[in-house]
Design a protein around this motif. Structure first.
Motif, mmCIF file in Angstrom:
data_model
loop_
_atom_site.group_PDB
_atom_site.id
_atom_site.type_symbol
_atom_site.label_atom_id
_atom_site.label_comp_id
_atom_site.label_asym_id
_atom_site.label_seq_id
_atom_site.Cartn_x
_atom_site.Cartn_y
_atom_site.Cartn_z
ATOM 1 N N ALA A 1 62.357 155.048 -1.348
ATOM 2 C CA ALA A 1 62.143 156.208 -2.218
ATOM 3 C C ALA A 1 60.661 156.525 -2.349
ATOM 4 O O ALA A 1 60.256 157.703 -2.342
ATOM 5 N N ASN A 2 59.830 155.489 -2.462
ATOM 6 C CA ASN A 2 58.385 155.700 -2.574
ATOM 7 C C ASN A 2 57.789 156.308 -1.308
ATOM 8 O O ASN A 2 56.748 156.976 -1.362
ATOM 9 N N GLU A 3 58.451 156.072 -0.175
ATOM 10 C CA GLU A 3 57.985 156.659 1.092
ATOM 11 C C GLU A 3 58.520 158.077 1.286
ATOM 12 O O GLU A 3 58.258 158.701 2.308
ATOM 13 N N GLY A 4 59.294 158.563 0.329
ATOM 14 C CA GLY A 4 59.771 159.936 0.404
ATOM 15 C C GLY A 4 61.184 160.093 0.926
ATOM 16 O O GLY A 4 61.615 161.219 1.223
ATOM 17 N N VAL A 5 61.914 158.982 1.035
ATOM 18 C CA VAL A 5 63.305 159.048 1.483
ATOM 19 C C VAL A 5 64.194 159.413 0.294
ATOM 20 O O VAL A 5 64.124 158.793 -0.762
ATOM 21 N N LYS A 6 65.046 160.419 0.468
ATOM 22 C CA LYS A 6 66.020 160.779 -0.558
ATOM 23 C C LYS A 6 67.272 159.942 -0.348
ATOM 24 O O LYS A 6 67.748 159.796 0.778
ATOM 25 N N ILE A 7 67.809 159.367 -1.415
ATOM 26 C CA ILE A 7 68.982 158.503 -1.324
ATOM 27 C C ILE A 7 70.142 159.149 -2.080
ATOM 28 O O ILE A 7 70.037 159.435 -3.274
ATOM 29 N N ILE A 8 71.239 159.386 -1.359
ATOM 30 C CA ILE A 8 72.447 159.962 -1.954
ATOM 31 C C ILE A 8 73.553 158.926 -1.850
ATOM 32 O O ILE A 8 73.816 158.395 -0.764
ATOM 33 N N THR A 9 74.207 158.615 -2.947
ATOM 34 C CA THR A 9 75.293 157.651 -2.940
ATOM 35 C C THR A 9 76.616 158.348 -3.249
ATOM 36 O O THR A 9 76.650 159.507 -3.641
ATOM 37 N N ASN A 10 77.698 157.609 -3.056
ATOM 38 C CA ASN A 10 79.047 158.123 -3.300
ATOM 39 C C ASN A 10 79.325 159.399 -2.494
ATOM 40 O O ASN A 10 79.823 160.393 -3.011
ATOM 41 N N ALA A 11 79.003 159.340 -1.195
ATOM 42 C CA ALA A 11 79.262 160.474 -0.305
ATOM 43 C C ALA A 11 79.561 159.950 1.088
ATOM 44 O O ALA A 11 78.842 159.086 1.602
ATOM 45 N N MET A 12 80.618 160.468 1.697
ATOM 46 C CA MET A 12 81.019 160.019 3.026
ATOM 47 C C MET A 12 80.964 161.174 4.024
ATOM 48 O O MET A 12 81.257 162.322 3.676
ATOM 49 N N PRO A 13 80.560 160.886 5.276
ATOM 50 C CA PRO A 13 80.484 161.962 6.274
ATOM 51 C C PRO A 13 81.883 162.400 6.693
ATOM 52 O O PRO A 13 82.779 161.573 6.900
ATOM 53 N N ILE A 14 82.072 163.699 6.792
ATOM 54 C CA ILE A 14 83.378 164.212 7.216
ATOM 55 C C ILE A 14 83.291 165.126 8.429
ATOM 56 O O ILE A 14 84.313 165.405 9.057
ATOM 57 N N ALA A 15 82.100 165.601 8.769
ATOM 58 C CA ALA A 15 81.981 166.480 9.938
ATOM 59 C C ALA A 15 80.538 166.533 10.421
ATOM 60 O O ALA A 15 79.596 166.461 9.621
ATOM 61 N N ILE A 16 80.399 166.653 11.731
ATOM 62 C CA ILE A 16 79.096 166.896 12.357
ATOM 63 C C ILE A 16 79.138 168.296 12.938
ATOM 64 O O ILE A 16 80.023 168.613 13.743
ATOM 65 N N HIS A 17 78.233 169.140 12.518
ATOM 66 C CA HIS A 17 78.206 170.529 12.976
ATOM 67 C C HIS A 17 77.091 170.697 14.009
ATOM 68 O O HIS A 17 75.919 170.472 13.711
ATOM 69 N N ALA A 18 77.492 171.046 15.204
ATOM 70 C CA ALA A 18 76.532 171.187 16.293
ATOM 71 C C ALA A 18 76.963 172.332 17.191
ATOM 72 O O ALA A 18 78.148 172.637 17.316
ATOM 73 N N ASN A 19 75.987 172.931 17.784
ATOM 74 C CA ASN A 19 76.226 173.983 18.779
ATOM 75 C C ASN A 19 75.297 173.691 19.955
ATOM 76 O O ASN A 19 74.283 174.339 20.142
ATOM 77 N N GLY A 20 75.661 172.640 20.686
ATOM 78 C CA GLY A 20 74.771 172.157 21.729
ATOM 79 C C GLY A 20 73.791 171.141 21.180
ATOM 80 O O GLY A 20 73.538 170.106 21.786
ATOM 81 N N THR A 21 73.214 171.460 20.037
ATOM 82 C CA THR A 21 72.322 170.532 19.345
ATOM 83 C C THR A 21 72.806 170.381 17.905
ATOM 84 O O THR A 21 73.499 171.247 17.367
ATOM 85 N N LEU A 22 72.400 169.304 17.283
ATOM 86 C CA LEU A 22 72.818 169.019 15.914
ATOM 87 C C LEU A 22 72.228 170.043 14.955
ATOM 88 O O LEU A 22 71.055 170.404 15.049
ATOM 89 N N ARG A 23 73.056 170.511 14.019
ATOM 90 C CA ARG A 23 72.573 171.456 13.013
ATOM 91 C C ARG A 23 72.735 170.926 11.590
ATOM 92 O O ARG A 23 71.812 170.979 10.798
ATOM 93 N N GLU A 24 73.927 170.411 11.270
ATOM 94 C CA GLU A 24 74.193 169.939 9.919
ATOM 95 C C GLU A 24 75.166 168.758 9.960
ATOM 96 O O GLU A 24 75.944 168.610 10.909
ATOM 97 N N VAL A 25 75.109 167.948 8.908
ATOM 98 C CA VAL A 25 76.119 166.919 8.691
ATOM 99 C C VAL A 25 76.790 167.220 7.360
ATOM 100 O O VAL A 25 76.112 167.456 6.350
ATOM 101 N N GLU A 26 78.109 167.236 7.366
ATOM 102 C CA GLU A 26 78.855 167.573 6.150
ATOM 103 C C GLU A 26 79.405 166.294 5.511
ATOM 104 O O GLU A 26 79.890 165.395 6.198
ATOM 105 N N PHE A 27 79.324 166.252 4.182
ATOM 106 C CA PHE A 27 79.746 165.076 3.426
ATOM 107 C C PHE A 27 80.715 165.484 2.326
ATOM 108 O O PHE A 27 80.689 166.626 1.835
ATOM 109 N N ALA A 28 81.539 164.520 1.937
ATOM 110 C CA ALA A 28 82.408 164.691 0.768
ATOM 111 C C ALA A 28 82.007 163.648 -0.264
ATOM 112 O O ALA A 28 81.820 162.472 0.071
ATOM 113 N N TYR A 29 81.856 164.071 -1.501
ATOM 114 C CA TYR A 29 81.594 163.109 -2.573
ATOM 115 C C TYR A 29 82.815 162.211 -2.742
ATOM 116 O O TYR A 29 83.961 162.629 -2.508
#
Length: 447
Positions: free
Chosen positions: A325-353
């Protein structure tokens, strides 16, 4: 596996050249002799010291600190190495805040423990820097032992066996010895080539031969080794990596965090290592923290760690998470990945709480997306290439406290076995104890 600087969003050289040196220097400076004496003065030298019990290798911590206080760092180092031959690396990577320092009576009384880890580093580094090896081999026994894996467990086992006079041949698939110490931890924890310097120092005991580029199964079977050697120790680690099970996770910009860390550790010029502007790391253990922090140190602007359970269930310690956290990393808990959105290259990662439901961890129905041009997966490693005929325990090699497996003449230790917490210090203890069991067996003294 490196990546082209033409990949959108992932480029090399985000920082000024001098910043790489600053960012990846030692996390903590060494104690000088005066600082070490002052730090040692804070120890109460407890009888039945709780710090010893908290150390998986059971180093006599009050004794080595008293030796430092008496101006005898070499004697202190010997006290440490008697129990933990990789005490230099463990002083750098051990979660001391939850082990020895967490058990320190001054931590309980004042919230500020004796700096055991830094004192251990001071003592061990003093001896290693002088290239002095305090051990000599016993008379040759004529026995030969195969050690598979040159990580902490294998190295600790090999050194103890060599001390007893046995000849040891370490078989390892990598180009360099050291295992996770060389390939799997953050560069700023083992700066200035310390991992290899420690291996070179350890090998001064003699009687140990390294056979590198050798993989169990491909280059020889367990049966082959048993035909050639008097005993076999398996310290093969966890070479497999868990998958997310999502469409799109095989795109080049979605990588296993362990591969990223290994590449970083073996890169001579960090300014040539491409990094994304938006980096997402999935996982809550030390590998996830190391990948996330080093992404920031390479120049990533937005780095987010996401873990499916609560913070109290994360494998990384509070100290490491606070450092991230001190190095600037944001930490999100209680969330699981449900989809990777890409169109040739990665654009977004979708999560569900998530929340704890009747059937275990369940999505709440609320989702969110994180922009990402680079994704690192750090959701655990698995045993890969375990020899047939060995009993498994929770998908790892089953072994008793002495490291004996279900197959006569074969011992195992470290991350590949069912016990322990996948810590360097635990692997060292298991390799050391297995070596004593092997020695007893080879000399006819086993009970």
């Amino acid at each position: 596996m490196s990546h082209s600087t033409t990949t959108p969003g992932i480029v090399a050289g985000r920082l000024h050249p001098e910043e790489y040196t600053q960012h990846f220097d030692d996390l903590y400076p060494d104690f000088d002799p005066h600082e070490a004496m002052v730090a040692a003065d804070r120890c109460y030298f407890c009888h039945d010291a709780p710090c010893i019990t908290a150390c998986p290798t059971e180093i006599d911590i009050p004794l080595f600190i008293r030796q430092i206080q008496a101006g005898q760092p070499d004697a202190a180092a010997r006290t440490i190495f008697d129990q933990n031959i990789l005490g230099g690396m463990c002083a750098r990577v051990c979660p001391t805040e939850t082990l020895c320092e967490g058990a320190c009576v001054r931590e309980a009384a004042e919230g500020k423990p004796v700096e055991i880890g830094r004192l251990q580093r001071y003592a061990t580094d003093t001896l290693i820097a002088r290239n002095a090896h305090p051990y000599t081999r016993a008379a040759p026994t004529g026995k030969r032992v195969a050690v598979v894996g040159a990580g902490p467990a294998g190295l600790a086992c090999a050194h103890r066996l060599a001390m007893h006079g046995h000849d040891v041949i370490i078989h390892d698939r990598r180009e360099k010895a050291g295992g996770l110490n060389e390939y799997g931890i953050a560069a700023y924890k083992a700066a200035h080539g310390f991992a290899q310097a420690e291996v070179d120092w350890l090998l001064q005991i003699g009687g140990i031969t390294l056979r590198q580029g050798w993989t169990l199964g491909r280059d020889g079977t367990l049966a082959d080794l048993q035909e050639t050697y008097d005993a076999v120790f398996l310290g093969i680690g966890l070479a497999g990596v868990n998958a997310l099970g999502l469409d799109g996770e095989d795109i080049p910009t979605a990588r296993d965090a362990v591969d990223f860390i290994a590449e970083l550790r073996q890169t001579d010029d960090l300014s040539t290592l491409p990094i994304g502007r938006h980096v997402v790391v999935i996982g809550g253990g030390m590998t996830a923290v190391d990948a996330a922090v080093q992404s920031r140190l390479l120049g990533a602007e937005h780095v987010t760690m996401v873990y499916r359970r609560g913070r109290d269930a994360m494998g990384a310690s509070d100290y490491e998470l606070n450092h991230a956290a001190n190095e600037g990393v944001k930490i999100i808990t209680n969330a699981m990945p449900i989809a990777i959105h890409a169109n040739g290259t990665l654009r977004e990662v979708e999560f569900a709480y998530t929340h704890a439901g009747e059937t275990g961890l369940e999505p709440t129905g609320e989702t969110f997306r994180l922009p990402a041009d680079q994704l690192f997966k750090a959701i655990g490693q698995t045993l890969e290439g375990a020899p047939q005929g060995l009993t498994l325990d929770k998908r790892k090699i089953g072994a008793d406290r002495a490291g004996r497996t279900s197959r006569a003449g074969v011992w195992a230790g470290g991350d590949c076995t069912g016990g322990g917490e996948d810590l360097t210090v635990t692997a060292v203890a298991q390799g050391r104890d297995a070596a004593e069991s092997i020695h007893a067996s080879l000399t006819g003294n086993d009970a």
